[in-house]
Design an enzyme around this catalytic site. Structure first.
Site, PDB file in Angstrom:
ATOM      1  N   CYS A 388      -3.921  -6.048  -1.983  1.00  0.00           N
ATOM      2  CA  CYS A 388      -3.095  -6.044  -0.773  1.00  0.00           C
ATOM      3  C   CYS A 388      -3.081  -7.439  -0.147  1.00  0.00           C
ATOM      4  CB  CYS A 388      -3.586  -4.969   0.185  1.00  0.00           C
ATOM      5  SG  CYS A 388      -2.295  -4.420   1.296  1.00  0.00           S
ATOM      6  N   HIS A 514      -3.485  -0.461  -2.945  1.00  0.00           N
ATOM      7  CA  HIS A 514      -4.953  -0.447  -3.018  1.00  0.00           C
ATOM      8  C   HIS A 514      -5.411   0.401  -4.210  1.00  0.00           C
ATOM      9  CE1 HIS A 514      -5.939  -2.408   0.810  1.00  0.00           C
ATOM     10  NE2 HIS A 514      -4.849  -1.831   1.278  1.00  0.00           N
ATOM     11  N   GLU A 516      -8.156   0.534  -5.597  1.00  0.00           N
ATOM     12  CA  GLU A 516      -9.559   0.975  -5.486  1.00  0.00           C
ATOM     13  C   GLU A 516      -9.700   2.443  -5.085  1.00  0.00           C
ATOM     14  OE1 GLU A 516      -8.118  -1.338  -3.571  1.00  0.00           O
ATOM     15  OE2 GLU A 516      -8.816  -1.286  -1.496  1.00  0.00           O
TER      16      GLU A 516
HETATM   17  N1  GLN Z   1      -2.466  -7.531   6.736  1.00  0.00           N
HETATM   18  C1  GLN Z   1      -1.652  -7.315   5.588  1.00  0.00           C
HETATM   19  C2  GLN Z   1      -0.461  -6.424   5.890  1.00  0.00           C
HETATM   20  O1  GLN Z   1      -0.418  -5.777   6.899  1.00  0.00           O
HETATM   21  C3  GLN Z   1      -2.469  -6.728   4.457  1.00  0.00           C
HETATM   22  C4  GLN Z   1      -2.993  -5.356   4.736  1.00  0.00           C
HETATM   23  C5  GLN Z   1      -4.049  -4.939   3.761  1.00  0.00           C
HETATM   24  O2  GLN Z   1      -4.638  -5.758   3.081  1.00  0.00           O
HETATM   25  N2  GLN Z   1      -4.352  -3.670   3.715  1.00  0.00           N
HETATM   26  O3  GLN Z   1       0.464  -6.334   5.126  1.00  0.00           O
END
Ligand code: GLN
Length: 543
Positions: A388, A514, A516
């Site tokens: 992400c 994500h 994970e």
């Molecule tokens: N802050 C970034 C966004 O809002 C990444 C979010 C994250 O890593 N879950 O897109």
């Protein structure tokens, strides 16, 4: 006449003495025990805090936010549940006091109670019971496991305990069981384990109208028979139902430990349930054996913000472990705070690793340090996995050098950046104004055959879990591609970049989602596995 659906069975898990002794893992392991016997289980966490969900709580205090298929932002214990039982849960599986009150107060404002006085009993407890029942309704589970957060005696969890007490009457005792998980402290001077706090916590539970059917006695030392007998006598629980649970070398041993102690038979007898098949623990046993085996270590750095509290990256750590086990290596995970890197600290350690992970995150602190770590991985051919935010920053770093604009950034960190390679998409800007801001939960992703991602997954399309606001800015796609970035995962309509990787690098890959959250101990996530294989190779070359 259609046969009557058998009553749903409930197993409640309460905690005594202290928290953080593994109530969640115990509940999850019991879930696996029952699943092994062919029963359909679901599991729910009752969180006593007033926050509506953990989505806005600081990972410093609360550990990671675990995201489900339906986009629910939940407690990290749901991660243990999904990993241990190997199931997919839904938003009904995490209830907080905040949600319960918000619902009841909303109804009151709406006039639904016709001017009646709204009280903890019955209005709050009824809403708790309704939400517990929703789990069986939405999952079709025959057995629902309920973990009550905190320890008995906490002011906050009293309505939950009271709701459970009522449920036992409503549904019939024979359909419910209570497992009380306690802690036996060790006194160094006399070198003995003490049962008194356990006795007190059981007394407290009884005072609230619940007699435990089973006591799981956690301890850092072996629990011998006389101690079990003592707990049985003083707490009025059958001897076989006092389960000693010394701290295991590895949490994945716990289901095997509980299996050996006969926990499933006891609970099923208590609930009038019959096994549909014989448990087959060969996969778990193989996992535990693999963990116990001497393996070459592979050192990996996790460059993040909340490195003081490792719970903040629970699922990432677990996914890395699953991948390491399946690659036959031992993970030597180093948490490196990105703010340290900005101050010139931690570079020796970073220089010693064979793989670098930048996990998800929000807010600008430590961003430049993460970018420095990413550049280090890119320029030195060190395997890299960006999750992400880690993917977004991988794009920022690449753009800064390859598109020749050192000011490239995500508009999250620099709203006025000259090169907004990561931005809120035009169609999402309206949503922001309306309050709903994040892309949450499962979204499809189409893979590019022959790419690292395509090869790792070995299929054409996957569904992965998201939690973010920002996306790759499509205006820069062609320019980035021309310089060697490959967009190997896209939304089916092609509008959203879900995976980016670098051509000509041994393994540099970032995901907008994500991965994970979908890794399992016996089924590591393909991208984590591919990353670990690359790190293993790089570690060998280094030696
Ligand atoms: N802050 C970034 C966004 O809002 C990444 C979010 C994250 O890593 N879950 O897109």
């Amino acid at each position: 006449m259609p046969e009557k659906k058998p009553a749903t069975r409930y197993i409640y898990f309460t905690g005594g003495v202290v928290s953080s002794v593994g109530k969640g893992v115990t509940a999850a392991a019991v879930g696996q025990l029952l699943k092994q016997r062919g029963l359909k289980v679901a599991i729910q966490k009752l969180d006593p805090y007033i926050n509506v969900d953990p989505g806005t709580m600081s990972p410093y205090q609360h550990g990671e936010v675990y995201v489900l298929d339906d986009g629910a932002e939940t407690d990290l214990d749901l991660g243990h549940y999904e990993r241990f039982i190997d199931i997919r849960l839904n938003r009904e599986c995490n209830m907080t006091t905040g949600q319960v009150y918000a619902e009841v107060i909303g109804r009151e404002r709406h006039g639904d109670y016709l001017g009646g006085t709204i009280q903890v009993v019955p209005h709050i407890t009824n809403e708790i019971k309704r939400r517990i029942e929703r789990v069986a309704e939405t999952t079709g589970a025959e057995v629902v496991l309920i973990e009550v957060g905190g320890t008995v005696g906490d002011i906050e969890s009293q309505p939950f305990i009271e709701a459970i007490r009522q449920m036992r009457g409503d549904l019939g005792r024979e359909h419910t069981a209570c497992v009380h998980v306690t802690w036996l402290p060790h006194i160094g001077a006399t070198s003995e384990l003490k049962t008194k706090p356990t006795q007190h916590s059981v007394r407290e539970l009884r005072a609230m109208g619940i007699a435990p059917d089973m006591i799981v006695a956690r301890a850092d030392y072996p629990v011998d028979v006389p101690l079990v007998e003592k707990i049985s006598l003083f707490c009025d629980v059958e001897k076989q139902a006092v389960i000693p649970m010394p701290t295991a070398k590895d949490i994945y041993e716990i289901p095997l430990l509980l299996e050996k102690a006969g926990v499933a038979e006891l609970l099923m007898k208590r609930l009038g349930l019959k096994a549909r098949r014989k448990p087959d623990w060969s996969e778990w046993q193989a996992l535990v054996n693999a963990v116990a085996k001497e393996r070459p270590t592979v050192r990996v750095a996790l460059v993040g913000k909340y490195t003081e509290l490792q719970d903040a990256y629970m699922s990432v750590r677990e996914a890395l472990r699953h991948a390491a086990i399946s690659e036959g290596v031992e993970l030597d995970l180093r948490f490196i705070p990105s703010v340290d890197l900005e101050k010139g600290k931690g570079w020796d350690e970073l220089g010693s690793v064979s793989g670098i992970v930048v996990p998800g995150g929000f807010g600008s602190r430590g961003i430049e340090g993460k970018l420095q770590a990413i550049r280090h991985a890119r320029q030195n051919n060190i395997p890299y996995l960006g999750l992400c935010l880690g993917m977004q920053l991988m794009v920022v770093d690449f753009a800064r050098e390859m598109l020749g604009d050192a000011g490239a950034n995500s508009t999250e960190f620099d709203p006025r950046t000259s090169l907004p390679v990561i931005d809120i998409l035009p169609e999402q800007k309206n949503i922001t104004d309306m309050g709903g801001t994040m892309r949450l939960g499962l979204y499809p992703c189409r893979l590019l055959p022959g790419s690292h991602a395509g090869k790792a997954y070995g299929v054409k399309e996957v569904q992965e879990r998201h939690r973010h606001r920002y996306e790759l800015n499509n205006e820069y796609r062609t320019a980035l591609e021309a310089k060697g970035m490959l967009f190997s995962g896209l939304s089916p309509d092609g509008r959203l970049v879900e995976i980016a990787e670098l051509k000509g690098h041994p393994f540099m890959l970032g995901t907008q989602f994500h991965p994970e959250f979908l890794s399992r101990p016996t089924r590591p996530h393909p991208l984590f596995k591919a990353f670990m294989a690359a790190a293993k190779k790089s570690s060998r070359a280094r030696k």
